[in-house]
Design a protein around this motif. Sequence first.
Motif, PDB file in Angstrom:
ATOM      1  N   SER A  10      62.763  28.183  12.795  1.00 28.66           N
ATOM      2  CA  SER A  10      61.391  28.074  12.286  1.00 28.66           C
ATOM      3  C   SER A  10      61.083  26.638  11.873  1.00 28.66           C
ATOM      4  CB  SER A  10      61.155  29.036  11.115  1.00 28.66           C
ATOM      5  OG  SER A  10      61.999  28.760  10.023  1.00 28.66           O
ATOM      6  N   CYS A  11      62.115  25.901  11.414  1.00 19.76           N
ATOM      7  CA  CYS A  11      61.935  24.485  11.064  1.00 19.76           C
ATOM      8  C   CYS A  11      61.550  23.676  12.302  1.00 19.76           C
ATOM      9  CB  CYS A  11      63.225  23.918  10.469  1.00 19.76           C
ATOM     10  SG  CYS A  11      63.703  24.608   8.867  1.00 19.76           S
ATOM     11  N   LEU A  12      62.313  23.849  13.371  1.00 18.63           N
ATOM     12  CA  LEU A  12      62.019  23.131  14.614  1.00 18.63           C
ATOM     13  C   LEU A  12      60.655  23.539  15.170  1.00 18.63           C
ATOM     14  CD1 LEU A  12      65.515  23.313  16.348  1.00 18.63           C
ATOM     15  CD2 LEU A  12      64.385  21.251  15.520  1.00 18.63           C
ATOM     16  N   SER A  13      60.353  24.816  15.071  1.00 22.65           N
ATOM     17  CA  SER A  13      59.075  25.318  15.561  1.00 22.65           C
ATOM     18  C   SER A  13      57.897  24.627  14.887  1.00 22.65           C
ATOM     19  CB  SER A  13      58.989  26.832  15.329  1.00 22.65           C
ATOM     20  OG  SER A  13      57.733  27.336  15.702  1.00 22.65           O
ATOM     21  N   SER A 114      69.610  34.067   5.485  1.00 26.44           N
ATOM     22  CA  SER A 114      68.375  33.364   5.827  1.00 26.44           C
ATOM     23  C   SER A 114      68.448  31.926   5.306  1.00 26.44           C
ATOM     24  CB  SER A 114      67.154  34.054   5.203  1.00 26.44           C
ATOM     25  OG  SER A 114      66.859  35.257   5.864  1.00 26.44           O
ATOM     26  N   GLY A 115      67.514  31.128   5.782  1.00 26.26           N
ATOM     27  CA  GLY A 115      67.354  29.792   5.215  1.00 26.26           C
ATOM     28  C   GLY A 115      67.587  28.641   6.166  1.00 26.26           C
ATOM     29  N   GLY A 116      66.571  27.797   6.309  1.00 25.53           N
ATOM     30  CA  GLY A 116      66.693  26.554   7.051  1.00 25.53           C
ATOM     31  C   GLY A 116      65.996  25.458   6.267  1.00 25.53           C
ATOM     32  N   LEU A 117      66.522  24.256   6.328  1.00 29.98           N
ATOM     33  CA  LEU A 117      65.940  23.129   5.591  1.00 29.98           C
ATOM     34  C   LEU A 117      65.446  22.060   6.555  1.00 29.98           C
ATOM     35  CD1 LEU A 117      68.608  22.611   2.765  1.00 29.98           C
ATOM     36  CD2 LEU A 117      66.355  23.670   2.508  1.00 29.98           C
ATOM     37  N   ILE A 118      64.245  21.554   6.292  1.00 27.40           N
ATOM     38  CA  ILE A 118      63.763  20.355   6.972  1.00 27.40           C
ATOM     39  C   ILE A 118      63.773  19.218   5.964  1.00 27.40           C
ATOM     40  CG2 ILE A 118      61.922  19.251   8.284  1.00 27.40           C
ATOM     41  CD1 ILE A 118      60.675  21.924   8.791  1.00 27.40           C
ATOM     42  N   LYS A 131      52.085  24.099   3.642  1.00 23.77           N
ATOM     43  CA  LYS A 131      50.989  25.069   3.764  1.00 23.77           C
ATOM     44  C   LYS A 131      51.442  26.356   4.455  1.00 23.77           C
ATOM     45  CE  LYS A 131      47.328  21.563   3.986  1.00 23.77           C
ATOM     46  NZ  LYS A 131      46.299  20.926   4.858  1.00 23.77           N
ATOM     47  N   PHE A 132      52.557  26.277   5.210  1.00 27.02           N
ATOM     48  CA  PHE A 132      53.020  27.437   5.974  1.00 27.02           C
ATOM     49  C   PHE A 132      54.018  28.316   5.208  1.00 27.02           C
ATOM     50  CE2 PHE A 132      51.320  24.837   9.330  1.00 27.02           C
ATOM     51  CZ  PHE A 132      50.886  25.742  10.290  1.00 27.02           C
ATOM     52  N   GLN A 133      54.515  27.850   4.069  1.00 27.60           N
ATOM     53  CA  GLN A 133      55.597  28.565   3.405  1.00 27.60           C
ATOM     54  C   GLN A 133      55.229  29.977   2.944  1.00 27.60           C
ATOM     55  OE1 GLN A 133      57.007  25.553   0.495  1.00 27.60           O
ATOM     56  NE2 GLN A 133      58.987  25.768   1.467  1.00 27.60           N
ATOM     57  N   LYS A 134      53.965  30.216   2.660  1.00 23.29           N
ATOM     58  CA  LYS A 134      53.565  31.539   2.166  1.00 23.29           C
ATOM     59  C   LYS A 134      52.748  32.333   3.188  1.00 23.29           C
ATOM     60  CE  LYS A 134      53.788  30.270  -2.702  1.00 23.29           C
ATOM     61  NZ  LYS A 134      53.067  30.203  -4.005  1.00 23.29           N
ATOM     62  N   LYS A 135      52.852  31.920   4.466  1.00 27.39           N
ATOM     63  CA  LYS A 135      52.171  32.658   5.526  1.00 27.39           C
ATOM     64  C   LYS A 135      53.135  33.654   6.184  1.00 27.39           C
ATOM     65  CE  LYS A 135      48.608  29.267   6.629  1.00 27.39           C
ATOM     66  NZ  LYS A 135      47.930  28.502   7.702  1.00 27.39           N
ATOM     67  N   ASN A 136      52.597  34.543   6.984  1.00 28.69           N
ATOM     68  CA  ASN A 136      53.395  35.541   7.720  1.00 28.69           C
ATOM     69  C   ASN A 136      54.241  36.411   6.799  1.00 28.69           C
ATOM     70  OD1 ASN A 136      52.516  34.335  10.200  1.00 28.69           O
ATOM     71  ND2 ASN A 136      54.097  32.780   9.955  1.00 28.69           N
ATOM     72  N   LYS A 137      53.670  36.854   5.684  1.00 29.48           N
ATOM     73  CA  LYS A 137      54.437  37.607   4.683  1.00 29.48           C
ATOM     74  C   LYS A 137      55.021  38.901   5.251  1.00 29.48           C
ATOM     75  CE  LYS A 137      52.346  35.790   0.464  1.00 29.48           C
ATOM     76  NZ  LYS A 137      51.718  36.120  -0.834  1.00 29.48           N
ATOM     77  N   LEU A 138      54.233  39.667   5.992  1.00 24.23           N
ATOM     78  CA  LEU A 138      54.721  40.940   6.524  1.00 24.23           C
ATOM     79  C   LEU A 138      55.871  40.712   7.502  1.00 24.23           C
ATOM     80  CD1 LEU A 138      51.395  42.946   7.080  1.00 24.23           C
ATOM     81  CD2 LEU A 138      53.069  43.207   5.248  1.00 24.23           C
ATOM     82  N   LEU A 139      55.727  39.694   8.368  1.00 26.30           N
ATOM     83  CA  LEU A 139      56.796  39.362   9.305  1.00 26.30           C
ATOM     84  C   LEU A 139      58.038  38.904   8.550  1.00 26.30           C
ATOM     85  CD1 LEU A 139      57.883  38.841  12.162  1.00 26.30           C
ATOM     86  CD2 LEU A 139      56.785  36.595  12.096  1.00 26.30           C
ATOM     87  N   GLY A 140      57.857  38.090   7.504  1.00 24.63           N
ATOM     88  CA  GLY A 140      58.977  37.598   6.707  1.00 24.63           C
ATOM     89  C   GLY A 140      59.744  38.718   6.029  1.00 24.63           C
ATOM     90  N   TYR A 169      57.935  32.644   6.122  1.00 25.69           N
ATOM     91  CA  TYR A 169      57.931  33.198   4.761  1.00 25.69           C
ATOM     92  C   TYR A 169      59.300  33.753   4.381  1.00 25.69           C
ATOM     93  CZ  TYR A 169      56.643  36.212   0.821  1.00 25.69           C
ATOM     94  OH  TYR A 169      56.565  36.812  -0.416  1.00 25.69           O
ATOM     95  N   LEU A 170      59.755  33.394   3.197  1.00 26.36           N
ATOM     96  CA  LEU A 170      61.002  33.933   2.636  1.00 26.36           C
ATOM     97  C   LEU A 170      60.658  34.864   1.478  1.00 26.36           C
ATOM     98  CD1 LEU A 170      63.318  30.786   2.624  1.00 26.36           C
ATOM     99  CD2 LEU A 170      63.921  32.981   3.625  1.00 26.36           C
ATOM    100  N   ASP A 171      61.070  36.123   1.572  1.00 30.03           N
ATOM    101  CA  ASP A 171      60.795  37.051   0.466  1.00 30.03           C
ATOM    102  C   ASP A 171      61.804  36.856  -0.666  1.00 30.03           C
ATOM    103  OD1 ASP A 171      63.091  38.148   1.492  1.00 30.03           O
ATOM    104  OD2 ASP A 171      62.331  40.190   1.605  1.00 30.03           O
ATOM    105  N   GLN A 172      61.609  37.589  -1.748  1.00 27.26           N
ATOM    106  CA  GLN A 172      62.434  37.402  -2.937  1.00 27.26           C
ATOM    107  C   GLN A 172      63.906  37.738  -2.678  1.00 27.26           C
ATOM    108  OE1 GLN A 172      61.140  36.043  -5.838  1.00 27.26           O
ATOM    109  NE2 GLN A 172      63.305  35.799  -6.325  1.00 27.26           N
TER     110      GLN A 172
END
Length: 274
Positions: A10-13, A114-118, A131-140, A169-172
């Motif tokens: 997802s980072c590369l994407s 899970s987890g990738g760092l840029i 701006k993208f970190q809290k998008k795609n919640k259902l998919l995440g 998106y990363l859930d809790q």
Amino acid sequence: RPILFPSARSCLSLIFRYYKFNRSKNIFINKWSPFCIQSLVTYYSNITTNISDSHLILLNHRYGKNQFLKKNYKNKIIIEDSADSIHLDKKSFFTNSNSKFEIVSLPKIISSYSGGLIYTKDKIFYNFAKKFQKKNKLLGILQSRKKMNSFKNQKKNNSWLLDEFNNTYLDQKSLNNIIFNLKNFEINKKIIINRRKIIEKTFNLKPYYTSKIGPVFIFPKKNFITKKKLPIYHIHSNKFIEIQKFEKHILLPIHYSIKKDEFRRRLESLKKIK
């Protein structure tokens, strides 16, 4: 400026999206690159193994083995892919001139699911990515659940890979799992360094100094044989990426997931050819 996302893919994407890559552009990757890189690049663009023909250079520092560019490519985007590398100090980041991004995969170094760092020098990209970190919640949430179940059952259930690169998106639960496994970073680093020393002493090899370390020790196949079935990969044998020189190598896993007795058995199965 590190930014946390669900995976290295997802980072590369996000970087590819930031630069609006499409089929009219080419991305350089090495021959024998991992399938996850090949499949991701072909979704956004075209693969090339010719640097002069590329718009973006993806330097894969596989198993902690640094790759360098001989030239200063000011007109190209450069990504340092250190997905499975453990950085030993701050100097190990951005080892090539003009590179703006460095990628790390947390599952490969701390065993989180899970987890990738840029890491980035580009402030405009940093704001774009945040701006993208809290998008795609259902998919995440869905992918987090599937990853966790796959991890617990120790099954190669890769159904969660579908559209993984679109997930930002990363859930809790994923966050808690990353926090819980952070302690494994120092544990893994210590075990890898100690095992490298054992290997160097066993085979009378020169001490291996680098700014990164990887989860495996790389033995040139032409110099070693093994009685035990160990992975054999084509590894780039020259430090400069422009010089295409690949050789078969035997890989000995030395990370902390390999138990002490198993490491010893695998090590004893190797023999140096005189």
